[in-house]
Design a protein around this motif. Sequence first.
Motif, mmCIF file in Angstrom:
data_model
loop_
_atom_site.group_PDB
_atom_site.id
_atom_site.type_symbol
_atom_site.label_atom_id
_atom_site.label_comp_id
_atom_site.label_asym_id
_atom_site.label_seq_id
_atom_site.Cartn_x
_atom_site.Cartn_y
_atom_site.Cartn_z
ATOM 1 N N CYS A 74 0.848 -1.196 0.000
ATOM 2 C CA CYS A 74 0.000 0.000 0.000
ATOM 3 C C CYS A 74 0.880 1.241 0.000
ATOM 4 O O CYS A 74 1.773 1.372 0.845
ATOM 5 N N ILE A 75 0.638 2.144 -0.938
ATOM 6 C CA ILE A 75 1.388 3.387 -1.022
ATOM 7 C C ILE A 75 0.414 4.550 -1.198
ATOM 8 O O ILE A 75 -0.738 4.364 -1.579
ATOM 9 N N ALA A 76 0.898 5.757 -0.934
ATOM 10 C CA ALA A 76 0.140 6.973 -1.217
ATOM 11 C C ALA A 76 0.919 7.802 -2.226
ATOM 12 O O ALA A 76 2.154 7.803 -2.218
ATOM 13 N N GLU A 77 0.197 8.495 -3.089
ATOM 14 C CA GLU A 77 0.876 9.355 -4.056
ATOM 15 C C GLU A 77 1.282 10.673 -3.408
ATOM 16 O O GLU A 77 0.520 11.252 -2.625
ATOM 17 N N ALA A 78 2.483 11.144 -3.742
ATOM 18 C CA ALA A 78 2.956 12.452 -3.281
ATOM 19 C C ALA A 78 2.375 13.514 -4.212
ATOM 20 O O ALA A 78 2.979 13.883 -5.222
ATOM 21 N N GLU A 79 1.198 14.007 -3.875
ATOM 22 C CA GLU A 79 0.464 14.896 -4.768
ATOM 23 C C GLU A 79 1.053 16.306 -4.768
ATOM 24 O O GLU A 79 1.503 16.804 -3.747
ATOM 25 N N GLN A 80 1.040 16.934 -5.954
ATOM 26 C CA GLN A 80 1.528 18.292 -6.135
ATOM 27 C C GLN A 80 0.553 19.073 -7.005
ATOM 28 O O GLN A 80 -0.180 18.483 -7.813
ATOM 29 N N GLU A 81 0.563 20.391 -6.872
ATOM 30 C CA GLU A 81 -0.360 21.223 -7.639
ATOM 31 C C GLU A 81 -0.138 21.101 -9.140
ATOM 32 O O GLU A 81 -1.077 21.130 -9.927
ATOM 33 N N ASP A 82 1.131 20.983 -9.561
ATOM 34 C CA ASP A 82 1.430 20.961 -10.987
ATOM 35 C C ASP A 82 1.675 19.542 -11.514
ATOM 36 O O ASP A 82 2.322 19.352 -12.534
ATOM 37 N N TRP A 83 1.143 18.551 -10.815
ATOM 38 C CA TRP A 83 1.297 17.152 -11.236
ATOM 39 C C TRP A 83 -0.038 16.464 -10.972
ATOM 40 O O TRP A 83 -0.438 16.280 -9.836
ATOM 41 N N GLU A 84 -0.760 16.125 -12.018
ATOM 42 C CA GLU A 84 -2.122 15.605 -11.873
ATOM 43 C C GLU A 84 -2.115 14.255 -11.149
ATOM 44 O O GLU A 84 -1.490 13.308 -11.610
#
Length: 344
Positions: A171-181
């Motif tokens: 199980c992983i989580a995505e490292a979300e960013q404003e400029d990366w959908e």
Amino acid sequence: MSEQIALKDPLEAMEHFFMMGWTDGLPVVPPTPEKVEAMLNEAGLTGSEVIGRIAERNSVITAEKVAINAVMAGCLPAYMPVVMAAVQAVLDPAFGVHGPTVSTGGAAMLVIVNGPIIQQIGLNSGKNLMGTGHRANLTIGRAVRLVLQIAGAGAKFDQTTIGHPGKISFCIAEAEQEDWEPLHVQRGFQRTDSAVTVFASEGPNQIYNHVATNPEQLLLSFADRMTPFSTFNMQRNTQCVVVVCPEHLATIQRYGWDKTRVQQFLFEQARRPRADLEKFGFPVESALGDKDWITVAPSPEDILLVAGGGPAGSFSSYIPGWASMDQSVAITKPITTAAACGDT
């Protein structure tokens, strides 16, 4: 509904579960009625609600069974909505859970989490992303596997030849960013939604390149790692996952590349000449693709691109898929909490 068993203490309970085959080989937390009820309350469910079925095994998975296994895995109640959404995803008929969980290929259930829930429950999207040290990641992944193994009678059917550690928890989580959908936005959700994507996967393959100075150089090394003929991806129409670490992502973004462009580049470059199949004894007509080339996935969108990992070190990861898309596809489901349902 499950029977209740009276045992004198937690140690006796753990040994009883080992004896009955109700573990993944590691100790489990005894699922007391109070702990199970707390899990159900967090998800806003009653124990008798049917979450899904595995038709090939005549198995019906209820909310109570999911809650029991979440307790056993060591989850906190706050994790239960993620576990529930992941179980709903693997029980979706399009996921075809019977196939990857009985195959000699030894696929694991990769769980990828997106949205505000990541911060709310402390999921790891950074350093040691697929490793140790983070309760939320490890216990959520373990809970999904326990549900399939115990409530879904998976232990009886598992014919894995070798397998990999992700069969315990992945199980992983995505490292979300404003400029990366984020992945869940690419798959139809809003950034403000929380969602989980499940994927039947082989083990991760590390991609190392600390010298590339532009996206083309860097992603060619990705493509090279993604194209061994000894995977389902080069023999069938199979999806895959690519996890891009922060250092590699910085190189990509420095030149203004977004996820869609990266997916397109990898789709075009992660390929092998069809004629090479003969070197390995495969019939040249056995894999999908055009008359001259075999691609790693049927389309750019079938390369599931995720950002994650520690801030230091140029190590990304390629995760091959299991079998073909007519047998199993990645499924994304919304994560719903009791509060969102209006329950208390």
